[in-house]
Design a protein around this motif. Structure first.
Motif, PDB file in Angstrom:
ATOM      1  N   SER A 231       0.831  -1.215   0.000  1.00  0.00           N
ATOM      2  CA  SER A 231       0.000   0.000   0.000  1.00  0.00           C
ATOM      3  C   SER A 231       0.862   1.260   0.000  1.00  0.00           C
ATOM      4  O   SER A 231       0.549   2.240  -0.683  1.00  0.00           O
ATOM      5  N   GLU A 232       1.960   1.239   0.747  1.00  0.00           N
ATOM      6  CA  GLU A 232       2.838   2.416   0.776  1.00  0.00           C
ATOM      7  C   GLU A 232       3.581   2.583  -0.545  1.00  0.00           C
ATOM      8  O   GLU A 232       3.804   3.711  -1.001  1.00  0.00           O
ATOM      9  N   LYS A 233       3.940   1.465  -1.176  1.00  0.00           N
ATOM     10  CA  LYS A 233       4.648   1.543  -2.455  1.00  0.00           C
ATOM     11  C   LYS A 233       3.754   2.156  -3.530  1.00  0.00           C
ATOM     12  O   LYS A 233       4.182   3.046  -4.276  1.00  0.00           O
ATOM     13  N   LEU A 237       4.031   5.660  -5.866  1.00  0.00           N
ATOM     14  CA  LEU A 237       4.031   5.633  -7.330  1.00  0.00           C
ATOM     15  C   LEU A 237       2.916   6.503  -7.922  1.00  0.00           C
ATOM     16  O   LEU A 237       3.101   7.144  -8.960  1.00  0.00           O
ATOM     17  N   LEU A 238       1.761   6.537  -7.249  1.00  0.00           N
ATOM     18  CA  LEU A 238       0.604   7.261  -7.803  1.00  0.00           C
ATOM     19  C   LEU A 238       0.316   8.552  -7.033  1.00  0.00           C
ATOM     20  O   LEU A 238      -0.811   9.039  -7.024  1.00  0.00           O
ATOM     21  N   LYS A 239       1.350   9.121  -6.413  1.00  0.00           N
ATOM     22  CA  LYS A 239       1.160  10.313  -5.585  1.00  0.00           C
ATOM     23  C   LYS A 239       0.720  11.536  -6.392  1.00  0.00           C
ATOM     24  O   LYS A 239       0.178  12.494  -5.824  1.00  0.00           O
ATOM     25  N   ASP A 240       0.933  11.516  -7.716  1.00  0.00           N
ATOM     26  CA  ASP A 240       0.549  12.669  -8.533  1.00  0.00           C
ATOM     27  C   ASP A 240      -0.928  12.634  -8.928  1.00  0.00           C
ATOM     28  O   ASP A 240      -1.385  13.510  -9.666  1.00  0.00           O
ATOM     29  N   LEU A 241      -1.675  11.628  -8.474  1.00  0.00           N
ATOM     30  CA  LEU A 241      -3.112  11.583  -8.714  1.00  0.00           C
ATOM     31  C   LEU A 241      -3.809  12.145  -7.478  1.00  0.00           C
ATOM     32  O   LEU A 241      -3.992  11.426  -6.486  1.00  0.00           O
ATOM     33  N   PRO A 242      -4.206  13.418  -7.486  1.00  0.00           N
ATOM     34  CA  PRO A 242      -4.732  14.065  -6.264  1.00  0.00           C
ATOM     35  C   PRO A 242      -6.049  13.466  -5.788  1.00  0.00           C
ATOM     36  O   PRO A 242      -6.409  13.618  -4.616  1.00  0.00           O
ATOM     37  N   TRP A 243      -6.763  12.788  -6.678  1.00  0.00           N
ATOM     38  CA  TRP A 243      -8.064  12.218  -6.316  1.00  0.00           C
ATOM     39  C   TRP A 243      -7.964  10.789  -5.782  1.00  0.00           C
ATOM     40  O   TRP A 243      -8.969  10.188  -5.413  1.00  0.00           O
ATOM     41  N   LEU A 244      -6.758  10.227  -5.738  1.00  0.00           N
ATOM     42  CA  LEU A 244      -6.577   8.870  -5.238  1.00  0.00           C
ATOM     43  C   LEU A 244      -6.037   8.901  -3.811  1.00  0.00           C
ATOM     44  O   LEU A 244      -5.056   9.572  -3.515  1.00  0.00           O
ATOM     45  N   LYS A 245      -6.685   8.130  -2.921  1.00  0.00           N
ATOM     46  CA  LYS A 245      -6.268   8.072  -1.528  1.00  0.00           C
ATOM     47  C   LYS A 245      -5.993   6.621  -1.122  1.00  0.00           C
ATOM     48  O   LYS A 245      -6.797   5.729  -1.393  1.00  0.00           O
ATOM     49  N   ILE A 246      -4.844   6.420  -0.488  1.00  0.00           N
ATOM     50  CA  ILE A 246      -4.473   5.111   0.053  1.00  0.00           C
ATOM     51  C   ILE A 246      -4.424   5.256   1.578  1.00  0.00           C
ATOM     52  O   ILE A 246      -3.697   6.115   2.083  1.00  0.00           O
ATOM     53  N   PRO A 247      -5.177   4.452   2.328  1.00  0.00           N
ATOM     54  CA  PRO A 247      -5.194   4.601   3.796  1.00  0.00           C
ATOM     55  C   PRO A 247      -3.796   4.499   4.424  1.00  0.00           C
ATOM     56  O   PRO A 247      -2.993   3.644   4.054  1.00  0.00           O
ATOM     57  N   HIS A 248      -3.554   5.389   5.384  1.00  0.00           N
ATOM     58  CA  HIS A 248      -2.285   5.424   6.119  1.00  0.00           C
ATOM     59  C   HIS A 248      -2.151   4.178   7.006  1.00  0.00           C
ATOM     60  O   HIS A 248      -3.123   3.706   7.593  1.00  0.00           O
ATOM     61  N   ILE A 249      -0.929   3.640   7.113  1.00  0.00           N
ATOM     62  CA  ILE A 249      -0.661   2.451   7.916  1.00  0.00           C
ATOM     63  C   ILE A 249      -0.122   2.852   9.297  1.00  0.00           C
ATOM     64  O   ILE A 249       0.748   3.717   9.394  1.00  0.00           O
ATOM     65  N   VAL A 258      -2.208  -8.956  11.981  1.00  0.00           N
ATOM     66  CA  VAL A 258      -3.043  -7.796  12.325  1.00  0.00           C
ATOM     67  C   VAL A 258      -2.531  -6.587  11.551  1.00  0.00           C
ATOM     68  O   VAL A 258      -1.334  -6.297  11.563  1.00  0.00           O
ATOM     69  N   LEU A 259      -3.451  -5.893  10.884  1.00  0.00           N
ATOM     70  CA  LEU A 259      -3.086  -4.700  10.108  1.00  0.00           C
ATOM     71  C   LEU A 259      -3.954  -3.535  10.571  1.00  0.00           C
ATOM     72  O   LEU A 259      -5.183  -3.618  10.529  1.00  0.00           O
ATOM     73  N   MET A 260      -3.313  -2.466  11.025  1.00  0.00           N
ATOM     74  CA  MET A 260      -4.068  -1.286  11.449  1.00  0.00           C
ATOM     75  C   MET A 260      -3.814  -0.157  10.461  1.00  0.00           C
ATOM     76  O   MET A 260      -2.671   0.125  10.108  1.00  0.00           O
ATOM     77  N   MET A 261      -4.913   0.450  10.021  1.00  0.00           N
ATOM     78  CA  MET A 261      -4.801   1.517   9.024  1.00  0.00           C
ATOM     79  C   MET A 261      -5.832   2.603   9.286  1.00  0.00           C
ATOM     80  O   MET A 261      -6.753   2.436  10.089  1.00  0.00           O
ATOM     81  N   GLU A 262      -5.663   3.697   8.602  1.00  0.00           N
ATOM     82  CA  GLU A 262      -6.607   4.812   8.659  1.00  0.00           C
ATOM     83  C   GLU A 262      -8.003   4.324   8.281  1.00  0.00           C
ATOM     84  O   GLU A 262      -8.180   3.583   7.311  1.00  0.00           O
ATOM     85  N   PHE A 263      -9.013   4.755   9.048  1.00  0.00           N
ATOM     86  CA  PHE A 263     -10.390   4.378   8.743  1.00  0.00           C
ATOM     87  C   PHE A 263     -10.952   5.325   7.692  1.00  0.00           C
ATOM     88  O   PHE A 263     -10.859   6.546   7.832  1.00  0.00           O
TER      89      PHE A 263
END
Length: 522
Positions: A231-233, A237-249, A258-263
């Motif tokens: 998810s961080e990778k 790579l797609l950071k220049d797409l302002p409308w795309l959001k990947i939840p923070h880890i 167990v994986l905890m991420m932004e809700f």
């Protein structure tokens, strides 16, 4: 003495049986031998049914097609029952098959797609034990609030909403089902053994490609640290797409199980009624979704391979704009530059209906020249009658498109053996890409996206990728100038075609509006 021995033997067996059941929560389905027996019985039934019911029927008469359809349906029902009985890895395999629209008979797709929404649920008491064991703290020491009702449940894990102690941040906590890792080792070995036996007895129905993919992918999906890294990778790579959001880890509270991420909250990308009622542009949603995957597949080669509707959310921001949230990063594939460039050239040949290039590119992906047309049908979900005239000449007539779909579904049944053989030989990178493409197409179709526009978007990325390869291989400045001019010319043609599609859709919209007005007046 003999009575004592008999009593001791039965007591020992009974005691061991009780111990095994106790270790498996008194549920026989958790015992490896039982799971193996259920799987062996089901797979044997399916193989024997195909062997003696339809294997020799190769014509395309209505009677033959009906017999094949009935056999497919019986087998799909048996497979669904097996997946629901054994759960875990078997559900994951069933979901994989359900995503292969037009690659497997429709009976499998329609029957097994229920597994996407009916995954098993673990008891919260068991989930709590996993969290506390993995994080090394009592659940009350980590969270101020923890909703005991899962907000999502999948084949390998469940997701919960919670609030962290001290910071009061709302987080999503993904927790692996307690027995899933333990079962996965047995289940994968079971599948490998059974399908090896079937492969030897009935070589016409080989599905070893599915077993090999499962062996490779399931361990990665069961490692939540790997998912977090993915998810961080992709976020970088797609950071220049302002409308795309990947939840923070939240790495402090993330382990292999167990994986905890932004809700995050949003609407499933296939909820077309919601988008229409909120005056959101479904075409723009589809465009952004396709561009996101175009970047992943053709530009970077780092591909999120599970874009089913529950993993892509849409959240409205302002009057018309919106975010896309991409979730569940467990299943990824990393394409080599060679494959990415070859795959792009393969698609460009399909756009033009260039059989020679289709064959040359198919050979580079591990397929014989004679099977190249079938591979192109599998990749595009189009019959050869459509590909041979070039996808750049796609008709708008829904009657023609409907006939093509019927032709493709009929061929999926008749050429099941050939399709299986190709899936066993083709470059392994292509297997997950074909599944991903099917899921992308389905989402675009639900959103009502014009298929010609989707093909246009893909064409742009393919031209960019192949041009980069040609520039890298060029020997002098003159060659690079020629390549850049050719590329600009191709982009210009695409722009003209894009304008034509826009005009066509505008006239269609105006025509439908006038008809609606006239109907209201009458």
């Amino acid at each position: 003495m003999s009575r004592f021995l008999k009593f001791s033997t039965f007591a020992g067996i009974g005691g061991y049986t009780g111990y095994v059941l106790h270790q498996n929560d008194w549920n026989p389905r958790h015992i490896g031998l039982v799971r193996f027996g259920v799987a062996a019985y089901t797979v044997s039934q399916i193989a024997i049914d195909y062997k003696f019911s339809v294997s020799k029927l190769r014509d395309d008469s209505m009677e033959t097609l009906e017999k094949w359809s009935q056999c497919h349906q019986r087998s799909a029902d048996r497979l669904l029952k097996l997946c629901c009985t054994n759960g875990g890895v078997f559900i994951k395999v069933g979901q994989h098959i359900a995503a292969l629209d037009y690659l497997v008979p429709k009976e499998y797709v329609n029957t097994l797609k229920i597994l996407h929404s009916q995954a098993p649920r673990s008891k919260f008491s068991d989930i709590k034990k996993v969290i506390e064991k993995e994080l090394g703290q009592q659940i009350d020491e980590i969270f101020d609030e923890f909703d005991e009702k899962a907000i999502a449940s999948a084949s390998l894990a469940q997701v919960y909403r919670a609030k962290l102690r001290n910071s009061n941040e709302t987080v999503a906590v993904k927790v692996q089902h307690p027995k899933v890792f333990q079962h996965s080792l047995v289940d994968i070995a079971t599948m490998e053994f059974l399908f090896n036996v079937i492969d030897r007895l009935f070589p016409d129905f080989s599905f070893m490609w599915l077993v090999n993919e499962t062996k490779r992918n399931i361990p990665l999906e069961l490692d939540f640290v790997n998912e977090a890294k993915n998810s961080e990778k992709i976020a970088i790579l797609l950071k220049d797409l302002p409308w795309l959001k990947i939840p923070h880890i939240y790495w402090k509270h993330t382990t292999k199980r167990v994986l905890m991420m932004e809700f995050v909250e949003g609407t499933s990308i296939t909820d077309k009624e919601f988008f229409i009622s909120n005056r959101m542009n479904c075409q723009e949603i589809a465009n952004r979704f396709e561009n996101m995957y175009g970047r992943m597949i053709y530009t970077y080669g780092t591909v999120h391979c599970d874009p089913h509707p529950g993993n892509v959310l849409v959240k409205k921001t302002g009057s018309k704009d919106f975010y896309l949230y991409l979730l569940d990063h467990g299943l990824y594939t990393q394409l080599t530059d060679e494959f990415r460039q070859n795959y792009s050239a393969f698609w460009l040949a399909i756009f033009r209906g260039d059989l020679k290039q289709i064959q040359e590119r198919a050979i580079l992906m591990g397929i014989d020249e004679k099977d190249a047309p079938l591979l192109s049908c599998m990749v595009t979900a189009k019959p050869w009658s459509a590909i041979s005239r070039g996808l750049e000449n796609r008709p708008k007539d829904q009657t023609v498109i409907s006939k093509e779909k019927n032709e493709l579904r009929k061929n999926a049944s008749l050429y099941m053996h050939n399709i299986s053989q190709i899936l066993g030989k083709v470059d392994r990178q292509l297997l997950l890409i074909m599944k991903t493409n099917d899921l992308i197409r389905n989402i675009s179709h639900v959103l009502g996206c014009d298929e010609r526009r989707s093909l246009l978007n893909m064409n742009r990325y393919c031209i960019q990728t192949t041009s980069e390869q040609r520039l890298a291989q060029s020997r002098n400045m003159f060659q690079r100038i020629i390549i850049r001019l050719q590329t600009r010319y191709l982009y210009f043609k695409l722009s003209l075609y894009s304008f034509y599609l826009w005009m066509d859709s505008w006239f269609t919209y105006r025509s439908s509006s006038i008809k609606s007005t006239l109907s209201a007046i009458e």
